[in-house]
Scaffold this motif. Structure first.
Motif, short mmCIF file in Angstrom:
data_model
loop_
_atom_site.label_atom_id
_atom_site.label_comp_id
_atom_site.label_asym_id
_atom_site.label_seq_id
_atom_site.Cartn_x
_atom_site.Cartn_y
_atom_site.Cartn_z
N UNK A 1 0.87 -1.19 0.00
CA UNK A 1 0.00 0.00 0.00
C UNK A 1 0.90 1.23 0.00
N UNK A 2 0.82 2.02 -1.07
CA UNK A 2 1.70 3.18 -1.24
C UNK A 2 0.89 4.46 -1.36
N UNK A 3 1.54 5.57 -1.08
CA UNK A 3 0.90 6.88 -1.22
C UNK A 3 1.65 7.92 -0.43
N UNK B 1 -1.26 -7.42 3.60
CA UNK B 1 -1.11 -6.03 3.19
C UNK B 1 0.12 -5.44 3.86
N UNK B 2 0.93 -4.75 3.08
CA UNK B 2 2.15 -4.13 3.59
C UNK B 2 1.91 -2.62 3.63
N UNK B 3 1.56 -2.11 4.84
CA UNK B 3 1.34 -0.68 5.01
C UNK B 3 2.70 -0.01 5.12
N UNK B 4 2.86 1.12 4.44
CA UNK B 4 4.17 1.77 4.38
C UNK B 4 4.08 3.22 4.83
N UNK C 1 9.27 2.34 2.57
CA UNK C 1 8.23 2.37 1.53
C UNK C 1 8.75 1.80 0.21
N UNK C 2 9.98 2.17 -0.15
CA UNK C 2 10.55 1.67 -1.40
C UNK C 2 10.77 0.15 -1.34
N UNK C 3 11.29 -0.34 -0.21
CA UNK C 3 11.56 -1.77 -0.08
C UNK C 3 10.29 -2.61 -0.16
#
Length: 298
Positions: free
Chosen positions: A14-16, A61-64, A82-84
């Motif tokens: 999950x990105x943003x 889900x991978x929250x970043x 977040x990048x990883x």
């Protein structure tokens, strides 16, 4: 591999940018609060896994942390986390704020186009954005190369299940990576520290939150019904310390009592919570302090 037939499973990043509702959406997916939320930007500082198991589907889900231009070593750690998170995932979910979709959102959306996996876009906050403002933005976003663009409300849950179903359908067949009753990979001590930090974020003035960190000193189970927890709240200035403590200890008491209630729900026992406030100037740029607070390579 026969035992995996009919089971869909996978990892979704999950990105943003900061404060668009990533953690709130993940909590909705999981059905439990596994990531703290706040109106303050850059609330999430580490990679957090939220595990959702429904029938024959398990999605991790991978929250970043929000993607931003870092100004401290802590900020650099957050951006790297977040990048990883993009590596080796089975799908990616980009979240944008329907109230304001700007250049930084466009950069993030463009950056995922080369990822060789299904891509989804969630436009959050439809509960407060009027349709006449949202619809033109949605029309433009449909051309951005995403498999699906879904308008949702993390606050009310509107359309979150629709988005979940689309993501679930994109998952490959595979094993259950975690036990069915597991909802996160975060240790109890980390979750307790995050609960304390969440309450501090909620109550403190805007200039303090980014300089607040929580160090767990001890979690001791005194009996089946009672747990004792000691923790330090870090801040960067002496003036901030007095604000966190408050007049006659009122603010620290409020943070502690609210944190204690949530920790009791998490642990299933009564909790004796003892908090201290420590000044550590510039701790966000000191490797030793970052390690003490759990911001280490994952």
């Amino acid at each position: 591999m026969a035992e995996n037939k009919g089971i869909r499973s996978g990892f979704v990043a999950i990105l943003g940018r900061p404060n668009v509702g990533k953690s709130s959406i993940m909590n909705r997916f999981v059905g439990e609060k596994v990531a703290i939320v706040s109106q303050k930007a850059q609330t999430t500082r580490s990679r957090i896994l939220g595990v959702s198991t429904r029938e024959n589907t398990q999605i991790v889900f991978v929250d970043t942390p929000g993607i931003h231009k870092p100004r401290t070593k802590l900020g650099e750690y957050m951006v790297k986390a977040a990048d990883d998170a993009r590596e080796g995932v089975d799908a990616v979910l980009v979240v944008v704020d329907g109230e304001h979709i700007g250049p930084q959102d466009a950069e993030i959306m463009k950056s995922v186009q080369s990822m060789n996996c299904p891509r989804f876009l969630a436009v959050n906050k439809i509960d407060i954005v009027p349709p006449e403002k949202l619809m033109p933005q949605l029309a433009a976003l449909n051309a951005e190369g995403f498999q699906s663009v879904v308008s949702v409300s993390a606050r009310t849950g509107e359309n979150v299940d629709v988005l979940y179903k689309l993501i679930a359908e994109s998952m490959p067949e595979g094993p259950m990576y975690f036990p069915e009753d597991m909802i996160t990979d975060q240790p109890e001590r980390v979750m307790c520290a995050e609960i304390i930090r969440e309450k501090a974020l909620y109550h403190l003035r805007d200039e303090i939150p980014h300089g607040v960190g929580v160090e767990m000193l001890s979690i001791k189970k005194l009996s089946d019904h009672l747990t004792e927890i000691h923790a330090n709240i870090y801040c960067e200035r002496a003036a901030h310390k007095s604000i966190i403590i408050g007049k006659q200890g009122a603010m620290l008491g409020t943070i502690g009592s609210e944190a204690r209630r949530d920790i009791e729900k998490l642990l299933g026992t009564k909790v004796m919570l003892k908090l201290w406030v420590k000044v550590r100037e510039n701790w966000r740029n000191r490797a030793e302090d970052l390690e003490n607070l759990g911001y280490t390579e994952q």
